[in-house]
Design an enzyme around this catalytic site. Sequence first.
Site, PDB file in Angstrom:
ATOM      1  N   ASP A  17       5.271  -1.965  -1.130  1.00 13.98           N
ATOM      2  CA  ASP A  17       4.885  -2.302  -2.503  1.00 13.98           C
ATOM      3  C   ASP A  17       6.045  -2.283  -3.395  1.00 13.98           C
ATOM      4  O   ASP A  17       6.859  -1.304  -3.490  1.00 13.98           O
ATOM      5  CB  ASP A  17       3.772  -1.488  -2.706  1.00 13.98           C
ATOM      6  CG  ASP A  17       3.079  -2.151  -4.145  1.00 13.98           C
ATOM      7  OD1 ASP A  17       3.325  -3.341  -4.519  1.00 13.98           O
ATOM      8  OD2 ASP A  17       2.036  -1.635  -4.517  1.00 13.98           O
ATOM      9  N   HIS A  34      10.856 -10.135  -3.958  1.00 18.89           N
ATOM     10  CA  HIS A  34      10.512 -10.269  -2.676  1.00 18.89           C
ATOM     11  C   HIS A  34      11.862 -10.649  -1.551  1.00 18.89           C
ATOM     12  O   HIS A  34      11.648 -10.249  -0.377  1.00 18.89           O
ATOM     13  CB  HIS A  34       9.594 -11.634  -2.415  1.00 18.89           C
ATOM     14  CG  HIS A  34       8.577 -11.334  -3.233  1.00 18.89           C
ATOM     15  ND1 HIS A  34       7.759 -10.285  -3.140  1.00 18.89           N
ATOM     16  CD2 HIS A  34       7.836 -12.232  -4.075  1.00 18.89           C
ATOM     17  CE1 HIS A  34       6.378 -10.277  -4.193  1.00 18.89           C
ATOM     18  NE2 HIS A  34       6.489 -11.518  -4.640  1.00 18.89           N
ATOM     19  N   LEU A 128      10.684  -1.075  20.511  1.00 17.51           N
ATOM     20  CA  LEU A 128       9.741  -0.962  19.333  1.00 17.51           C
ATOM     21  C   LEU A 128       8.265  -2.001  19.338  1.00 17.51           C
ATOM     22  O   LEU A 128       8.826  -3.142  19.618  1.00 17.51           O
ATOM     23  CB  LEU A 128      10.590  -1.155  18.115  1.00 17.51           C
ATOM     24  CG  LEU A 128       9.517  -1.213  16.604  1.00 17.51           C
ATOM     25  CD1 LEU A 128       9.069   0.227  16.472  1.00 17.51           C
ATOM     26  CD2 LEU A 128      10.645  -1.398  15.389  1.00 17.51           C
TER      27      LEU A 128
HETATM   28  C1  IPE Z   1      -0.893  -4.241  -1.378  1.00 17.62           C
HETATM   29  O1  IPE Z   1      -0.094  -4.397  -2.254  1.00 17.62           O
HETATM   30  C2  IPE Z   1      -0.377  -5.336  -0.323  1.00 17.62           C
HETATM   31  C3  IPE Z   1       0.819  -5.430   0.404  1.00 17.62           C
HETATM   32  C4  IPE Z   1       1.817  -4.577   0.190  1.00 17.62           C
HETATM   33  C5  IPE Z   1       0.809  -6.902   1.153  1.00 17.62           C
HETATM   34  P1  IPE Z   1      -0.653  -4.998  -3.538  1.00 17.62           P
HETATM   35  O2  IPE Z   1       0.492  -4.995  -4.462  1.00 17.62           O
HETATM   36  O3  IPE Z   1      -1.336  -6.346  -3.407  1.00 17.62           O
HETATM   37  O4  IPE Z   1      -1.725  -4.068  -3.955  1.00 17.62           O
HETATM   38  P2  IPE Z   1      -2.637  -3.544  -5.192  1.00 17.62           P
HETATM   39  O5  IPE Z   1      -2.912  -5.036  -5.961  1.00 17.62           O
HETATM   40  O6  IPE Z   1      -1.626  -2.964  -6.032  1.00 17.62           O
HETATM   41  O7  IPE Z   1      -3.524  -2.682  -4.842  1.00 17.62           O
HETATM   42  C1  IPE Z   2       4.695  -6.162  -2.538  1.00 15.41           C
HETATM   43  O1  IPE Z   2       5.410  -6.064  -3.751  1.00 15.41           O
HETATM   44  C2  IPE Z   2       4.779  -7.579  -2.042  1.00 15.41           C
HETATM   45  C3  IPE Z   2       3.508  -8.037  -1.739  1.00 15.41           C
HETATM   46  C4  IPE Z   2       2.472  -7.452  -2.003  1.00 15.41           C
HETATM   47  C5  IPE Z   2       3.282  -9.276  -1.018  1.00 15.41           C
HETATM   48  P1  IPE Z   2       4.441  -6.507  -5.153  1.00 15.41           P
HETATM   49  O2  IPE Z   2       4.683  -8.082  -5.311  1.00 15.41           O
HETATM   50  O3  IPE Z   2       3.187  -6.032  -5.016  1.00 15.41           O
HETATM   51  O4  IPE Z   2       5.294  -5.834  -6.186  1.00 15.41           O
HETATM   52  P2  IPE Z   2       4.481  -5.313  -7.692  1.00 15.41           P
HETATM   53  O5  IPE Z   2       3.588  -4.299  -7.242  1.00 15.41           O
HETATM   54  O6  IPE Z   2       3.947  -6.548  -8.282  1.00 15.41           O
HETATM   55  O7  IPE Z   2       5.777  -4.449  -8.114  1.00 15.41           O
HETATM   56 MG    MG Z   3       2.154  -4.540  -5.670  1.00 13.03          MG
END
Ligand code: IPE
Ligand code: IPE
Ligand code: MG
Length: 242
Positions: A17, A34, A128
């Site tokens: 995240d 990303h 792995l």
């Molecule tokens: C959780 O992250 C899903 C992934 C890392 C793929 P999100 O960014 O979607 O989660 P929330 O919305 O903050 O709970």
């Molecule tokens: C994690 O990073 C990637 C996915 C959930 C696909 P985010 O896109 O959720 O990044 P934040 O939480 O907005 O910083």
């Molecule tokens: Mg996120």
Amino acid sequence: MAPADVHVPRHVAIIMDGNGRWARARGLPRAAGHRQGAEAVRRTVRAAGDLGIRYLTLFGFSSENWKRPETEVADLMGLLRHYLRAEIAELHANHVRLRVIGDRDRLARDIRVLIENAEATTRENDALNLTVALSYGGRQEIVAAVRRIADEVRAGRLAPEAIDEAAFARRLDTHDLPDPDLLVRTSGEQRISNFMLWQCAYTEFHFTPTLWPDFGEAHLGEAIRDFGSRDRRFGAVAPQAR
Ligand code: IPE
Ligand code: IPE
Ligand code: MG
């Protein structure tokens, strides 16, 4: 290699995240976060192998992430396509076995084919075990397992008395994986966001403020050291307190 005195968890799961926040802090579009996140995946997979971790499960895209703007979903799917095309040969050379869990029917057909080919190519590998959760949600997975069980009962192939925890777990996407020993979440959030709800019943959690694009070997090592300091009791009494 892991330090000799540290107990390495068999299965590490990671909620990756913070890509969006990483990009925003630099005045960049979320897609740039990303892209750097994909680099962190490469680093982390390599580091996990070096540390002697047997199972690594990465949460890449949740069943709820479909709610994001179409352009962002397209960027993420584009990166996934690129990752699958570019990385399989190296994963295979390093004896990594790749699996994907989640509702793949929602993924584009060409991505499903790339996944099937990658899984088939790496099936016999025994270094792995890398699992990527895509279009994955813990509740959706549990409901799908319940539906399978109901179908089998209705067809007379399964007796209700035969439904126990093991029988249920065999009908989850993770049927051939051990439960995670350690769950890491980056970016400072401290929630499970619908990840492996059944499987994390006794998993240790490690939260780090590091944003996913900055994550690497040192952070994984820190998470493992933290795990090594935990006293896992599974509901029993700790040996030293008996
Ligand atoms: C959780 O992250 C899903 C992934 C890392 C793929 P999100 O960014 O979607 O989660 P929330 O919305 O903050 O709970
Ligand atoms: C994690 O990073 C990637 C996915 C959930 C696909 P985010 O896109 O959720 O990044 P934040 O939480 O907005 O910083
Ligand atoms: Mg996120």
